[in-house]
Design a protein around this motif. Structure first.
Motif, PDB file in Angstrom:
ATOM      1  N   UNK A  13      92.413   9.691  42.692  1.00  0.00           N
ATOM      2  CA  UNK A  13      92.790   8.475  43.415  1.00  0.00           C
ATOM      3  C   UNK A  13      93.365   8.837  44.784  1.00  0.00           C
ATOM      4  N   UNK A  14      92.627   8.529  45.864  1.00  0.00           N
ATOM      5  CA  UNK A  14      93.156   8.841  47.197  1.00  0.00           C
ATOM      6  C   UNK A  14      94.153   7.773  47.619  1.00  0.00           C
ATOM      7  N   UNK A  15      95.431   8.136  47.715  1.00  0.00           N
ATOM      8  CA  UNK A  15      96.419   7.132  48.109  1.00  0.00           C
ATOM      9  C   UNK A  15      97.593   7.831  48.798  1.00  0.00           C
ATOM     10  N   UNK A  16      98.050   7.241  49.897  1.00  0.00           N
ATOM     11  CA  UNK A  16      99.181   7.833  50.607  1.00  0.00           C
ATOM     12  C   UNK A  16     100.483   7.397  49.941  1.00  0.00           C
ATOM     13  N   UNK A  75      84.576  10.184  46.329  1.00  0.00           N
ATOM     14  CA  UNK A  75      85.946  10.702  46.401  1.00  0.00           C
ATOM     15  C   UNK A  75      86.241  11.634  47.583  1.00  0.00           C
ATOM     16  N   UNK A  76      85.371  12.666  47.846  1.00  0.00           N
ATOM     17  CA  UNK A  76      85.744  13.614  48.909  1.00  0.00           C
ATOM     18  C   UNK A  76      85.837  12.979  50.294  1.00  0.00           C
ATOM     19  N   UNK A  77      85.212  11.805  50.477  1.00  0.00           N
ATOM     20  CA  UNK A  77      85.167  11.216  51.811  1.00  0.00           C
ATOM     21  C   UNK A  77      86.117  10.035  51.968  1.00  0.00           C
ATOM     22  N   UNK A  78      86.962   9.805  50.942  1.00  0.00           N
ATOM     23  CA  UNK A  78      87.856   8.650  50.986  1.00  0.00           C
ATOM     24  C   UNK A  78      89.308   9.089  51.120  1.00  0.00           C
ATOM     25  N   UNK A 120      75.722  12.856  44.390  1.00  0.00           N
ATOM     26  CA  UNK A 120      76.983  13.528  44.051  1.00  0.00           C
ATOM     27  C   UNK A 120      76.942  15.000  44.473  1.00  0.00           C
ATOM     28  N   UNK A 121      75.836  15.669  44.155  1.00  0.00           N
ATOM     29  CA  UNK A 121      75.703  17.092  44.507  1.00  0.00           C
ATOM     30  C   UNK A 121      75.771  17.261  46.021  1.00  0.00           C
ATOM     31  N   UNK A 122      75.084  16.366  46.739  1.00  0.00           N
ATOM     32  CA  UNK A 122      75.077  16.425  48.196  1.00  0.00           C
ATOM     33  C   UNK A 122      76.495  16.227  48.733  1.00  0.00           C
ATOM     34  N   UNK A 123      77.214  15.241  48.161  1.00  0.00           N
ATOM     35  CA  UNK A 123      78.587  14.952  48.588  1.00  0.00           C
ATOM     36  C   UNK A 123      79.513  16.141  48.326  1.00  0.00           C
ATOM     37  N   UNK A 142      81.502  22.430  52.475  1.00  0.00           N
ATOM     38  CA  UNK A 142      81.196  22.962  53.813  1.00  0.00           C
ATOM     39  C   UNK A 142      82.258  22.494  54.810  1.00  0.00           C
ATOM     40  N   UNK A 143      82.665  21.217  54.699  1.00  0.00           N
ATOM     41  CA  UNK A 143      83.672  20.668  55.608  1.00  0.00           C
ATOM     42  C   UNK A 143      85.000  21.402  55.447  1.00  0.00           C
ATOM     43  N   UNK A 144      85.331  21.797  54.215  1.00  0.00           N
ATOM     44  CA  UNK A 144      86.591  22.507  53.963  1.00  0.00           C
ATOM     45  C   UNK A 144      86.570  23.896  54.575  1.00  0.00           C
TER      46      UNK A 144
END
Lengths: 243, 265
Positions: free
Chosen positions: A82-85, B205-208, B252-255, B261-263
Motif C-alpha cells: 500500500x503506497x501511502x505517505x 504498485x511500483x509506479x504508484x 506485471x513482468x514488464x512493470x 531498471x529504474x532502481x
C-alpha cells in the motif's frame, strides 16, 4: 474521584479449558497513567482486546458515554503493497490541521512526506502515537508501543507520553515489558498473570511478594532514579537542554 | 470485416470487467486477501452448478453462493486450524462439489472448461450489457466507499479498535468481490478471476506513490490486458480467458523489470 473513563468488572476469557483471563476487574480514570505488566502469555494483549471490544469476553465493560479512544498497536504498519505517505495516513483518521499539529507535537514533522513502509522503528512509534493523539482521545491505549525501538529513544518516548497526558487530560493505559522506565512514569501499576496479581502505586507493587515472584531479581532494577538531562532527535543524536 | 463482432464484444466485456477488478483488487492486495478471493471464486462455481440444477440463472446462483461464502469466511474461526486453511478447505470443497454437480448434467458437460477458464468469445449482446453495467456499478461503489475502505486497509487493528471499521463497508467490499466473481465466470472462469483481482494491482504498485494512483493504474493495466490477450488468442488460436490472464502477467513482468531498471539507474 470522578467517574472512570472505562470500567471492567469480572472479565473472563477462556480458550477451551484454559483461562486466559480470570475475573479481572479494573478502572481507568482521566489524567491517570495505568501500566499493565506481566510475563509473556499472561493475557495482557487479550485484556486490551477485550477492553477495546475486539475479543468476546464474559463480564461487564462500561465506557463513559462518548469516550473517544486512541489506540497504538504493537509495531503496526500498513502492508508494503500500500503506497501511502505518513501525512495521508494520519488524515484518514483526523483533519489535516489535527494531523499536522500531532506530527509536530511528537517531533516527527520531517516524516510527513515519507512512505509509511519506509519508516524506521523509532519513527513508526512516533507516527503511530501522533495518529492516536491527533483526534484528542479521552483514553489512550498503548500496546507495547516501543517493541523493536532502541533503548536510547525509550526514556524520551515515555517522557513524552507523560507530557501528552497533561496536555490532553486523557487517561492512559499502557502495556509494556520495559519495567524500569515505564514504572517510573506510571501512577498505578497492574501486575497481570491471567488474574490481577497485585495493583497499586509503583513503589508498593515492587515490594509486593506477588510481583517479586513474577519478575524476580529483575524487579529490583525497576525503579532506578531517572534523571533526564537531554533529548534525542529521531536519529538518536543527543540534544542537551538546560534544566 | 476482418475482426468479427464477437471479438469486439469480448474485448469490451473483458476490458470493462478487468478495469473494475483493478481498484477493488488493490484492497485484496493491501489486506492480503488473495486466498479469500480465490476460495470465494471456487465456491462461485458451486453456485453456478446449483443455479443450473434448480433452473435459475447461472449468474444469480454464482453471485448468491459467492456472497454467502464471502460472509462466512469473514468469520473464520481462528483456533486450532488457521483461518487461511479453513478458507482453503471450504473453497476447495466448493470447487470439487461444483465440478461434480456440473458433470452430472448431460447438457452442460461439454461446457465444463468454460466454467473453469471462461468463454469470453461466446458473450452475447445481453451478456455484454450485464457485464458492463456490473463493472460500472462496482467502479462507482469502490469510489464511493473509498475512504472507509482505505481506512480499514491502512489502519487494520487501529480502525477496528477505535470503532471506525464499519461492518457495513466490509460487507459491501465482499459483495463487490462476489459480483465480480459471478460476472467474471463467463470471461475468465472460476479458476482465473482472482488473477484479474491481484495481477493488475501488483503491476501498478511500483509506479504508484498514492493509493489512488495505484487504483487508477491497476484499472488501466486490467483494461489493457483484455485486448492484448484477445489479440494473442486470435493469432495463436489459443483459449481467450487464459490469454487475457497471460497478458496481465506480461504487463506485471514488464512493470517489475522496469521498476528494477529504474532502481539501478
Amino acid at each position: 474521584m470522578s467517574e472512570p473513563l472505562i470500567t471492567a468488572k469480572h472479565l473472563s476469557v477462556r480458550a477451551g479449558a484454559m483461562h486466559i483471563l480470570n475475573d479481572v476487574s479494573l478502572a481507568i480514570h482521566a489524567r491517570e497513567i495505568v501500566t499493565l505488566i506481566g510475563p509473556n502469555g499472561s493475557g495482557k494483549t487479550t485484556l486490551l482486546k477485550a477492553l477495546l471490544g475486539l475479543t468476546p469476553c464474559r463480564g461487564e465493560i462500561v465506557r463513559r458515554a462518548g469516550l473517544k479512544i486512541g489506540y497504538v498497536p504493537q509495531q503496526f504498519a500498513p502492508d508494503p503493497s500500500l503506497p501511502i505517505t505518513v501525512e495521508r495516513f494520519l488524515r484518514l483518521f483526523a483533519t489535516p490541521q489535527e494531523s499536522a499539529a500531532a506530527l509536530g507535537r511528537v517531533g516527527a514533522n520531517e516524516t510527513r512526506g515519507r512512505q509509511m513502509s519506509a519508516l524506521s522503528g523509532g519513527e513508526l512509534a512516533r507516527v503511530l502515537l501522533a495518529r492516536a493523539v491527533a483526534g484528542h482521545p479521552g483514553l489512550l491505549v498503548l500496546d507495547e508501543p516501543l517493541a523493536g525501538v532502541d533503548v536510547v529513544g525509550e526514556a524520551a518516548f515515555y517522557h513524552m507520553i507523560a507530557e501528552l497526558r497533561d496536555e490532553l487530560g486523557c487517561g492512559i493505559l499502557l502495556v509494556s515489558h520495559d519495567l524500569h522506565v515505564v514504572m517510573g512514569k506510571a501512577d498505578r501499576v497492574i501486575c497481570l498473570n491471567h488474574h490481577v496479581c497485585c495493583e497499586g502505586d509503583a513503589h508498593d507493587v515492587v515490594r509486593d511478594p506477588a510481583f517479586q515472584e513474577l519478575f524476580g531479581a529483575r524487579g529490583e532494577l525497576a525503579l532506578y532514579p531517572h534523571h533526564h538531562d537531554h533529548a534525542h532527535t529521531l536519529s538518536g543524536e543527543a540534544i542537551h537542554v538546560d534544566r | 470485416m476482418l475482426i468479427d463482432d464477437f471479438l469486439w464484444r469480448a474485448a469490451l466485456g473483458a476490458g470493462l470487467l478487468a478495469a473494475a477488478c483493478g481498484p477493488i483488487g488493490c484492497f485484496v492486495l493491501w489486506r492480503r486477501l488473495a486466498y479469500v478471493g480465490e476460495s470465494v471464486a471456487h465456491i462461485g462455481l458451486l453456485g453456478a452448478a446449483v443455479g443450473l440444477l434448480i433452473g435459475i440463472n447461472v449468474v444469480i446462483g454464482t453471485a448468491a453462493l459467492a456472497i454467502v461464502a464471502a460472509l462466512l469466511m469473514a468469520r473464520a474461526p481462528d483456533r486450532a486450524i488457521p483461518a487461511g486453511t479453513y478458507v482453503g478447505i471450504i473453497g476447495h470443497i466448493g470447487l470439487a462439489l461444483g465440478f461434480v454437480v456440473l458433470a452430472t448434467m448431460e447438457t452442460v458437460r461439454a461446457d465444463l472448461l468454460g466454467y473453469l477458464f471462461g468463454d469470453v468469445l461466446a458473450l452475447t449482446a445481453t451478456d455484454l450489457v450485464a457485464i458492463a453495467a456490473v463493472s460500472l456499478f462496482v467502479l462507482a461503489a469502490t469510489a464511493l466507499l473509498w475512504r472507509p475502505l482505505l481506512r480499514a486497509a491502512a489502519g487494520g487493528p487501529i480502525a477496528a479498535a477505535e470503532g471506525k471499521n464499519g461492518t457495513l463497508v466490509q460487507t459491501a467490499f465482499l459483495v463487490l468481490i462476489a459480483l465480480l466473481v459471478a460476472f467474471g465466470l463467463k470471461v475468465v472462469g472460476a479458476l482465473l478471476i482472482v488473477a484479474l483481482l491481484i495481477i493488475p494491482p501488483a503491476a501498478a504498485r511500483p509506479f504508484a506513490r498514492t493509493p489512488e494512483a495505484m487504483a487508477v493504474l491497476a484499472a488501466l493495466a486490467g483494461a489493457l490486458a483484455a485486448p492484448l490477450g484477445l489479440v494473442a488468442a486470435y493469432w495463436a488460436d489459443a483459449p481467450a480467458g487464459p490469454c487475457i490472464v497471460l497478458a496481465a502477467g506480461a504487463i506485471f513482468a514488464f512493470s517489475a523489470a522496469a521498476a528494477r531498471i529504474a532502481r539501478v539507474a
